[in-house]
Design a protein around this motif. Sequence first.
Motif, short mmCIF file in Angstrom:
data_model
loop_
_atom_site.label_atom_id
_atom_site.label_comp_id
_atom_site.label_asym_id
_atom_site.label_seq_id
_atom_site.Cartn_x
_atom_site.Cartn_y
_atom_site.Cartn_z
N ALA A 163 86.72 24.52 52.30
CA ALA A 163 88.06 24.88 51.82
C ALA A 163 88.98 23.65 51.83
CB ALA A 163 88.65 25.98 52.70
N ILE A 164 89.77 23.53 50.78
CA ILE A 164 90.74 22.45 50.66
C ILE A 164 92.07 23.08 50.26
CG2 ILE A 164 91.32 20.28 49.51
CD1 ILE A 164 88.34 20.01 48.81
N HIS A 165 93.06 22.98 51.14
CA HIS A 165 94.36 23.60 50.88
C HIS A 165 95.44 22.86 51.66
CE1 HIS A 165 93.70 25.47 54.80
NE2 HIS A 165 92.53 25.87 54.35
N ALA A 166 96.65 23.36 51.59
CA ALA A 166 97.79 22.64 52.17
C ALA A 166 97.69 22.51 53.69
CB ALA A 166 99.09 23.35 51.79
N ASP A 167 96.99 23.40 54.35
CA ASP A 167 96.85 23.33 55.81
C ASP A 167 95.64 22.53 56.26
OD1 ASP A 167 99.12 24.90 56.34
OD2 ASP A 167 97.99 26.75 56.00
N SER A 168 94.86 22.02 55.32
CA SER A 168 93.66 21.27 55.68
C SER A 168 94.03 19.95 56.33
CB SER A 168 92.80 21.00 54.44
OG SER A 168 92.35 22.20 53.85
N ASP A 169 93.22 19.54 57.30
CA ASP A 169 93.44 18.24 57.94
C ASP A 169 93.18 17.12 56.94
OD1 ASP A 169 94.01 16.62 60.30
OD2 ASP A 169 91.90 16.08 60.24
N SER A 170 92.21 17.32 56.08
CA SER A 170 91.93 16.37 55.00
C SER A 170 91.93 17.13 53.69
CB SER A 170 90.57 15.69 55.22
OG SER A 170 90.24 14.89 54.11
N GLY A 171 92.78 16.71 52.76
CA GLY A 171 92.89 17.43 51.50
C GLY A 171 92.05 16.84 50.38
N ALA A 172 91.22 15.84 50.69
CA ALA A 172 90.44 15.17 49.65
C ALA A 172 89.08 15.84 49.49
CB ALA A 172 90.26 13.70 50.01
N MET A 173 88.62 15.93 48.24
CA MET A 173 87.30 16.48 47.98
C MET A 173 86.22 15.50 48.38
SD MET A 173 85.80 18.16 44.45
CE MET A 173 87.18 19.30 44.35
N GLY A 174 86.50 14.22 48.27
CA GLY A 174 85.53 13.21 48.66
C GLY A 174 84.50 12.95 47.58
N PRO A 175 83.66 11.94 47.79
CA PRO A 175 82.65 11.61 46.79
C PRO A 175 81.56 12.67 46.73
CG PRO A 175 82.32 10.31 48.77
CD PRO A 175 83.59 11.06 48.97
N GLY A 176 80.96 12.77 45.57
CA GLY A 176 79.89 13.75 45.41
C GLY A 176 79.37 13.79 44.00
N THR A 177 78.35 14.61 43.80
CA THR A 177 77.72 14.76 42.50
C THR A 177 77.85 16.21 42.04
OG1 THR A 177 76.08 13.06 43.06
CG2 THR A 177 75.56 14.53 41.21
N PRO A 178 78.46 16.45 40.88
CA PRO A 178 78.59 17.83 40.39
C PRO A 178 77.23 18.44 40.08
CG PRO A 178 80.06 16.34 39.21
CD PRO A 178 79.10 15.48 39.98
N TRP A 179 77.13 19.74 40.26
CA TRP A 179 75.96 20.47 39.78
C TRP A 179 76.46 21.75 39.12
CZ3 TRP A 179 74.35 25.17 42.28
CH2 TRP A 179 75.01 25.47 43.47
N GLN A 180 75.66 22.29 38.26
CA GLN A 180 76.12 23.37 37.39
C GLN A 180 75.84 24.75 37.97
OE1 GLN A 180 77.97 22.70 34.61
NE2 GLN A 180 77.78 20.59 35.37
N LEU A 181 76.85 25.59 37.88
CA LEU A 181 76.74 26.98 38.30
C LEU A 181 77.76 27.77 37.49
CD1 LEU A 181 74.97 28.38 40.48
CD2 LEU A 181 76.95 28.32 41.98
N GLY A 182 77.28 28.71 36.67
CA GLY A 182 78.17 29.50 35.84
C GLY A 182 79.09 30.39 36.66
N ALA A 183 80.16 30.86 36.02
CA ALA A 183 81.16 31.67 36.73
C ALA A 183 80.54 32.91 37.37
CB ALA A 183 82.28 32.06 35.77
N GLU A 184 79.69 33.62 36.63
CA GLU A 184 79.05 34.81 37.19
C GLU A 184 78.09 34.44 38.32
OE1 GLU A 184 77.26 37.21 34.22
OE2 GLU A 184 79.15 37.59 33.14
N GLN A 185 77.41 33.31 38.15
CA GLN A 185 76.51 32.86 39.21
C GLN A 185 77.27 32.51 40.48
OE1 GLN A 185 74.71 29.74 36.70
NE2 GLN A 185 72.72 30.64 37.21
N VAL A 186 78.44 31.90 40.32
CA VAL A 186 79.25 31.56 41.47
C VAL A 186 79.61 32.82 42.26
CG1 VAL A 186 81.52 30.74 42.22
CG2 VAL A 186 80.21 29.42 40.56
N THR A 187 80.04 33.84 41.53
CA THR A 187 80.43 35.10 42.18
C THR A 187 79.25 35.70 42.96
OG1 THR A 187 82.09 35.55 40.49
CG2 THR A 187 81.31 37.42 41.78
N ARG A 188 78.07 35.68 42.34
CA ARG A 188 76.89 36.21 43.01
C ARG A 188 76.51 35.37 44.23
NH1 ARG A 188 74.88 36.99 37.69
NH2 ARG A 188 73.61 35.11 37.87
#
Length: 270
Positions: free
Chosen positions: A225-250
């Motif tokens: 989770a990344i939000h206003a109360d987070s100690d660190s608000g940065a996503m950081g380095p990484g590599t995207p991977w694909q997941l469709g909206a319905e797949q995310v929900t599942r």
Amino acid sequence: MRVQMLGLCRFSYVGLRGYKVEHGSYDERREYLYRSDRLARRWQWFTRVALPAWRAQTDPDFTLVIMTGPDLPEPYLTRLQDLAAEMTQIKLSLVPPMERHLQACRAAVAPHVDADADVIGHFRHDDDDAVAIDYIKATRRDFRRVKALWKSEGKLSLDYSRGIMAAVGQGGIELTPRICHNMGVALTVFLPADAPETALSYDHSKIGLWMPGVAITRPLMFLRAIHADSDSGAMGPGTPWQLGAEQVTRQLWQRFRLRRADLDELACEY
């Protein structure tokens, strides 16, 4: 070989070090951490995002130490005490404010080290993140596969790198699948049972300075989770991977016992 899985979760612990957001005194830190609106939000993230998967772990043999201060405002102190009474894997550790954060973490964890264990799998867990329901089971299984490396070094990190970043913005919550190495969540540090260190003893972003590491890039194992109360608000380095909206929900439900609607509701609190 007996492996104890032992985690530490800091819940608004008042200490001067160990966080990216700094304060000049205990009073400043306490005022920031114990603000009523902030505590209310942290409790919601903790109980609705972090806890569901811990309750549903397919291997229930783990200990998660919740570290907070003895002066944590009510009703949250009583709620944590009730949670520890209800869920045997949760141990509540009330640690007075300490300037040296690593000593405070050790004070919280040390009473819960299994003296009969050969290896301790230390992990840290933020109170607004989630690990998959098979994190404990998978970690034990994968450690067996690489334990020869641990034996030769005496230290080893095992990193599950495939996750979802849950960033709260003006438009609600944005879920971004990413492969990120050594984020801290779903990262286990294996140490001898008599070692004085905990998972917090090592900067997770630089953990290779102290030990060899094994990265496992599948399956999906964490939500950060990344939000206003987070100690660190940065996503950081990484590599995207694909997941469709319905797949995310599942996947949210299958892997973390989370519902997209609950995350959207939490995002509306900011």
